[in-house]
Design an enzyme around this catalytic site. Structure first.
Site, PDB file in Angstrom:
ATOM      1  N   ARG A  72      58.473  11.020  84.371  1.00 35.95           N
ATOM      2  CA  ARG A  72      58.705  11.985  85.453  1.00 35.95           C
ATOM      3  C   ARG A  72      57.726  11.663  86.569  1.00 35.95           C
ATOM      4  O   ARG A  72      56.525  11.555  86.339  1.00 35.95           O
ATOM      5  CB  ARG A  72      58.471  13.410  84.941  1.00 35.95           C
ATOM      6  CG  ARG A  72      58.594  14.526  85.981  1.00 35.95           C
ATOM      7  CD  ARG A  72      60.010  14.642  86.487  1.00 35.95           C
ATOM      8  NE  ARG A  72      60.271  15.916  87.134  1.00 35.95           N
ATOM      9  CZ  ARG A  72      59.910  16.241  88.367  1.00 35.95           C
ATOM     10  NH1 ARG A  72      59.220  15.374  89.100  1.00 35.95           N
ATOM     11  NH2 ARG A  72      60.208  17.413  88.874  1.00 35.95           N
ATOM     12  N   ARG A 113      57.223  13.759  78.497  1.00 35.94           N
ATOM     13  CA  ARG A 113      57.494  12.675  79.433  1.00 35.94           C
ATOM     14  C   ARG A 113      56.203  12.185  80.070  1.00 35.94           C
ATOM     15  O   ARG A 113      55.294  12.984  80.347  1.00 35.94           O
ATOM     16  CB  ARG A 113      58.446  13.150  80.540  1.00 35.94           C
ATOM     17  CG  ARG A 113      59.796  13.617  80.037  1.00 35.94           C
ATOM     18  CD  ARG A 113      60.650  14.181  81.159  1.00 35.94           C
ATOM     19  NE  ARG A 113      60.041  15.350  81.775  1.00 35.94           N
ATOM     20  CZ  ARG A 113      60.647  16.124  82.674  1.00 35.94           C
ATOM     21  NH1 ARG A 113      61.874  15.831  83.078  1.00 35.94           N
ATOM     22  NH2 ARG A 113      60.033  17.176  83.179  1.00 35.94           N
ATOM     23  N   ASP A 154      59.976  16.592  93.621  1.00 40.32           N
ATOM     24  CA  ASP A 154      61.030  17.346  92.948  1.00 40.32           C
ATOM     25  C   ASP A 154      62.336  17.126  93.694  1.00 40.32           C
ATOM     26  O   ASP A 154      62.521  17.626  94.802  1.00 40.32           O
ATOM     27  CB  ASP A 154      60.674  18.834  92.921  1.00 40.32           C
ATOM     28  CG  ASP A 154      61.686  19.660  92.156  1.00 40.32           C
ATOM     29  OD1 ASP A 154      62.222  19.151  91.154  1.00 40.32           O
ATOM     30  OD2 ASP A 154      61.932  20.819  92.544  1.00 40.32           O
ATOM     31  N   THR A 155      63.244  16.351  93.106  1.00 38.00           N
ATOM     32  CA  THR A 155      64.549  16.126  93.712  1.00 38.00           C
ATOM     33  C   THR A 155      65.526  17.182  93.214  1.00 38.00           C
ATOM     34  O   THR A 155      65.337  17.757  92.137  1.00 38.00           O
ATOM     35  CB  THR A 155      65.095  14.727  93.371  1.00 38.00           C
ATOM     36  OG1 THR A 155      65.230  14.604  91.944  1.00 38.00           O
ATOM     37  CG2 THR A 155      64.175  13.639  93.888  1.00 38.00           C
ATOM     38  N   GLU A 181      68.445  19.077  91.324  1.00 37.84           N
ATOM     39  CA  GLU A 181      68.912  18.834  89.956  1.00 37.84           C
ATOM     40  C   GLU A 181      70.332  18.262  89.921  1.00 37.84           C
ATOM     41  O   GLU A 181      71.199  18.646  90.703  1.00 37.84           O
ATOM     42  CB  GLU A 181      68.882  20.137  89.152  1.00 37.84           C
ATOM     43  CG  GLU A 181      67.503  20.761  88.980  1.00 37.84           C
ATOM     44  CD  GLU A 181      66.597  19.963  88.078  1.00 37.84           C
ATOM     45  OE1 GLU A 181      67.090  19.032  87.402  1.00 37.84           O
ATOM     46  OE2 GLU A 181      65.389  20.251  88.040  1.00 37.84           O
ATOM     47  N   ASP A 213      64.175  12.045  90.165  1.00 34.86           N
ATOM     48  CA  ASP A 213      62.738  11.957  89.924  1.00 34.86           C
ATOM     49  C   ASP A 213      62.369  11.580  88.488  1.00 34.86           C
ATOM     50  O   ASP A 213      61.206  11.643  88.109  1.00 34.86           O
ATOM     51  CB  ASP A 213      62.052  13.282  90.295  1.00 34.86           C
ATOM     52  CG  ASP A 213      62.712  14.491  89.642  1.00 34.86           C
ATOM     53  OD1 ASP A 213      63.133  14.391  88.481  1.00 34.86           O
ATOM     54  OD2 ASP A 213      62.811  15.549  90.303  1.00 34.86           O
TER      55      ASP A 213
END
Length: 238
Positions: free
Chosen positions: A54, A104, A59-60, A62, A43
């Protein structure tokens, strides 16, 4: 006379160039064209100018977070984003808040053929939704995409479906004593709502400040009540 005309044309060109450059600067609810230099993980990516981006609302798992092991389906999500985005010219569209606390850029990402990358990651099962106000322009679309991915057991949802089922509320040790299962001590970034399964198997979520929030051990964490409801949790009856 010709010199004056030439000077005038140069001034106009400079003004037009300045205006175009200004249009390409990140601003709330604005957009800009950019080239993706490299993908950091599923992501997050880096632009050719060095700016980190971002993706909003997703939310992928980690893969590169310090002191965090690679999570299940993280490599698949990262590889998918790398194949989809590396070296591509994209359109970044911004919401109300354009940067996160890490500096970001926060953006919705579109490929030249119109593919909405944030949505695609969720719909194909490479990401869960993570809605953080005030950036909620596409929250309903992401919620619908996640429902479809879950129903079709796509990507990470297929992985979860294949895991052995057991009670999340209690476990029994070899002495026959029941005990609470181990739970994460800290909320993931952007997820403060606790999802708990009680002794009757009921899935209930608790928002910060609610009566039982502090003493609830979560099975799952959620960013929004809609996300918790999509996962089958309900609000407390009282």
């Amino acid at each position: 006379m010709k010199q004056w005309m030439l000077a005038g044309m140069m001034v106009v060109a400079m003004l037009v160039g300045t205006a175009c450059a200004a249009d390409q600067q990140p601003k709330p609810n604005g957009e800009m064209e950019a080239t993706i230099k490299r993908v950091v993980d599923g992501d997050t990516f880096e632009l050719s100018g060095g700016e980190k981006v971002r993706m909003i609302g997703v939310d992928t798992p980690e893969t590169v977070k310090p002191n965090t092991p690679v999570q299940p389906y993280g490599k698949e999500a990262s590889d998918y984003s790398k194949k989809l985005l590396t070296g591509k010219q994209v359109t970044l569209k911004f919401d109300v808040e354009i940067k996160d606390r890490y500096g970001r850029l926060l953006a919705y990402v579109y490929l030249p053929d119109g593919i909405f990358v944030n949505e695609k990651l969720v719909r194909e099962g490479y990401a869960r939704i993570m809605t953080i106000p005030p950036n909620v322009a596409h929250a309903d679309l992401f919620l619908e995409a996640e429902r479809e991915a879950r129903e079709q057991n796509r990507g990470l949802w297929a992985l979860e479906e294949s895991q052995p089922k057991e009670s999340s509320e209690k476990k029994t040790n070899t002495s026959g004593e029941s005990k609470k299962s181990a739970q994460p001590s800290e909320a993931p970034e952007g997820k403060l709502i606790k999802g708990n399964i009680n002794s009757k198997g009921e899935k209930i979520y608790h928002v910060p400040g609610s009566a039982n929030y502090d003493r609830t051990n979560p099975e799952e964490w959620f960013a929004t009540e809609e996300e918790a409801q999509a996962a089958g949790y309900r609000a407390p009856k009282r």
